[in-house]
Design an enzyme around this catalytic site. Sequence first.
Site: not given
Ligand SMILES: Cc1cc2nc3c(=O)[nH]c(=O)nc-3n(C[C@H](O)[C@H](O)[C@H](O)COP(=O)(O)O)c2cc1C
Lengths: 340, 284
Positions: A90-91, A148, A185, A211, A213, A237, A264-265
């Site tokens: 929730g930012l 958002c 993003k 991307i 999540t 992940g 992403g992952g």
């Molecule tokens: C705990 C957590 C907090 C995140 N907070 C943000 C955020 O504040 N702003 C944002 O643009 N993306 C946020 N993300 C998304 C990541 O930046 C990323 O785009 C997404 O997790 C996919 O990449 P990954 O699989 O390598 O984590 C968050 C991801 C996680 C897991």
Amino acid sequence: MTRAMFGHGIGSAAPPVPNTDMSAALASLSMPSPVLTASGCAASGRELDQFFDITKIGAIVTKSVMLRPRSGRPTPRMCETPSGMLNSIGLQGPGIEEFIEVDLAWLEARGARTVVSIAGESVDEYGKVAQKLRTVGGADAIEVNISCPNVSDRNQVFACDPEMAANVIQTVRRQSDSQTPIFAKLSPDVTDIAEIARSVVRAGVDGLTVINTALGMVIDLETMRPALAGVTGGLSGPAIRPIALRCVWQIRQALPDIPILGVGGIRTGFDALQFILAGANAVSVGTMTFNDPSAPMRVHNELALALAERGFGSVSEAISYGHRGADIFETAGEGEIELE
Amino acid sequence: MPVQVRGEVLDVRRAGVYYVLSITAPGIPEQFRPGHFVTIGIGGEESGLILRRAFAIHQVQSRGVYGGTLDVVVGVQGKGTRWLSGRRRHDTLDIVGPLGKPFILPKEGVPCVLVGGGYGSAPLFMLAEQLRERGCRVDVVLGASTEEKLYGVLDIKRVSSMLTITTEDGSSGTKGRVTDVLPDIMERNNSAVVYACGPMGMLASVAAIAAEYRAYSQCSVEESMACGIGICMTCVLPVIGDDGITRMVRSCVEGPIFRGDLVRWDEIGTIPADALGAPALDLS
Ligand SMILES: Cc1cc2nc3c(=O)[nH]c(=O)nc-3n(C[C@H](O)[C@H](O)[C@H](O)COP(=O)(O)O)c2cc1C
Ligand SMILES: Cc1cc2nc3c(=O)[nH]c(=O)nc-3n(C[C@H](O)[C@H](O)[C@H](O)COP(=O)(O)OP(=O)(O)OC[C@H]3O[C@@H](n4cnc5c(N)ncnc54)[C@H](O)[C@@H]3O)c2cc1C
Ligand code: FES
């Protein structure tokens, strides 16, 4: 390539570093590495600096910051899933003013390149955050987290509507220094991600982060209720890697020249290489940093090897190499592609 | 400063329902203070269980044949702890630590009481030793639902002035909960500091009793953690700051040890309306 799992301590006995030219660029931001952190997965870099030298990677992408301090959502905020996790943070954050005074100041003193991620609940809020950033400088680039809900329009997510997404970007562009590259993003939770991409490019972004999540949920069988207090959460992940890669590929097909930050992952150098071959100019390592706090540095080292093993002398030679032969590109030479 | 090391399992022992793992972890014992924890990677390099699991550091040895070693006490809950319980001598583990803020020790030899619920006794052993070295009286209360879930009764007896056991089914010690016997012990010994580690409900009650007796309390909380190092914001709980303002703070870096009177126990799992940045305030 064998994977040096324990990047620091033992792993900093890193594999022999090949001569690969690892320099990378995202629009006008030049970096010594194509590997960055991901927003929300690195805070503001200070904690990770204990595990590896954060000035050695491409850049720190900071946690999305809003105009005011924000408490975030109630706990439980996370839940492990097969090869991934759900989060609904929730930012939570200090608000732009404290962020500038504390976090951005620290990053600047530390000499790390910084991509500041910003968020808002209205077009106006995005604009105000950008305005505050402009007055201090210090952001090497801005990443606009448009995943958002828009409180003034039935909580519709900006990233899911081409027009709303474009409105945010126009406003941020107008409020920012023209020298500062702006990235949008994108969310994978849309029917046609290329359409959103085209729309924000028309609105003036310098690049795309692909991307965020993917929305998901888990039900706890003990309580027989949603496992997260926020009911749904963002899936991240390795579980989402194929989706992220597909999004990068589709956008590269649609927009041959736009700088792309793939995310992403990503867990290993091989994963990073897939994104680059699909068209990413650089990559962010997010969730896997929770698994291995030196993951961004390790991925950099592994990528250098993976590139060298395939005969690439530089990162830029490999960008979009997976698309070679496709007629949307003007091929520069034998099987080579020049994008920028 | 925390380090990430590859540890070698030296030994896995059963203790009641628990597994005690002794692991080499060069660099961690040297920095250890009671209350610190480590996180352990689960399932190896290709594992689909991507989140590390957190464990209190139970014992450390900074010298010896193996260099620095540490012990953790593992209670099997789900997939990750089950995998850990199946480790054998010579297996390697990915360890990060020491993490978190440790217990704060009194400067003088004041009477202290240590309360452990289940495996929550794990971090109390070395704490008891250090308190004894400072001349503190150390009363210990260990509680669990049943005898098998008590950890380390015989060993902790050696370092405690007096040990009291409670079990909910009466299989060992006094039938009931630690909080049933705590007031008496505090009254009799004039306890000035209460240290507690165990389930949240127990910590909340212990903190309330400590406040009643005007004792200082230090509680080690257990929130779900995705990273353990302060970068993800999953592990937050409402804590009152020095300025009187409640914030959602990260228990992995600002805890896991908190002053009992500063945690808003009843509101864990919520965002108190007066917390900094709470939605209710946004509207004003
Ligand atoms: C705990 C957590 C907090 C995140 N907070 C943000 C955020 O504040 N702003 C944002 O643009 N993306 C946020 N993300 C998304 C990541 O930046 C990323 O785009 C997404 O997790 C996919 O990449 P990954 O699989 O390598 O984590 C968050 C991801 C996680 C897991
Ligand atoms: C600071 C701290 C110290 C701890 N010390 C010990 C200890 O000394 N001995 C011990 O046996 N256990 C300890 N725990 C709890 C231990 O971390 C969990 O039991 C373990 O994470 C459960 O993992 P699992 O895969 O078996 O369970 P699962 O339910 O499969 O876990 C799923 C996810 O939820 C998280 N999770 C589940 N239960 C807990 C919990 N109780 N606390 C935190 N995260 C949880 C896991 O980390 C994982 O990400 C401690 C936790 C914390 C936060
Ligand atoms: S567990 Fe990630 S911030 Fe505490």
